[in-house]
Enzyme design. Structure first.
Site, short mmCIF file in Angstrom:
data_model
loop_
_atom_site.label_atom_id
_atom_site.label_comp_id
_atom_site.label_asym_id
_atom_site.label_seq_id
_atom_site.Cartn_x
_atom_site.Cartn_y
_atom_site.Cartn_z
N PRO A 68 -3.71 3.56 -2.00
CG PRO A 68 -4.27 3.19 -4.24
CD PRO A 68 -3.11 3.39 -3.32
CG HIS A 69 -6.76 2.60 2.27
ND1 HIS A 69 -5.75 3.53 2.18
CD2 HIS A 69 -7.54 3.01 3.29
CE1 HIS A 69 -5.92 4.46 3.10
NE2 HIS A 69 -6.99 4.18 3.79
#
Length: 154
Positions: A68-69
């Site tokens: 996730p980013h």
């Protein structure tokens, strides 16, 4: 760019308690906040930004891994953390399997090159089945940090 250049050692979560995509992201962002990387009031905004990115397509890349980013104005340099879930979390992964190893990246809005280099580095490292297996078996922050550090030198 090495993972140890942006992963915040104090924010590593060796035994993630979260059981859903949103709570995973929240626990990891909270860990970065607790390590002093942004103010408390920004926590919700960062969680929303990462969840919004997930709407574009899951960052669960398969083989029990997710990255996730997001980009966010609250950080002045790329920061990240690693979390390990013993039981795995449903994360809408490409292969439909639960995720055990999470790498969260938050980067400044004006540094897309750093963001892309970090994603490339992380995804390359996490394609190594032995490395992922070692991360899954690590039980302490220090063990995870040592794995990240040694992976950067091979």
């Amino acid at each position: 760019m090495r993972m140890s250049d942006f992963v915040v050692r104090e924010a590593i979560v060796p035994d993630l308690k979260a059981t859903s995509k949103e709570t995973v992201i929240r626990e990891m962002v909270t860990s970065l906040r607790d390590a002093g990387y942004f103010r408390g009031g920004e926590l919700e905004d960062i969680v929303k930004a990462v969840l919004k990115r997930e709407l574009l397509g899951s960052t669960g890349i398969g083989r029990s891994v997710a990255i996730p980013h997001s980009k966010h104005g609250s950080v002045d340099r790329l920061v990240g953390t690693v979390a390990v879930s013993r039981g795995g979390v449903a994360f809408d992964s490409l292969d439909g399997e639960p995720v055990n190893v999470f790498v969260l990246l938050i980067s400044p809005q004006d540094r897309p090159g750093d963001h892309l280099r970090a994603l490339e580095n992380v995804s390359r490292s996490l394609r190594d089945d032995h490395f992922v297996r070692s991360l899954r078996q690590a039980t302490t922050r220090e063990q995870i940090w040592d794995l990240l550090d040694s992976a950067d030198h091979t």
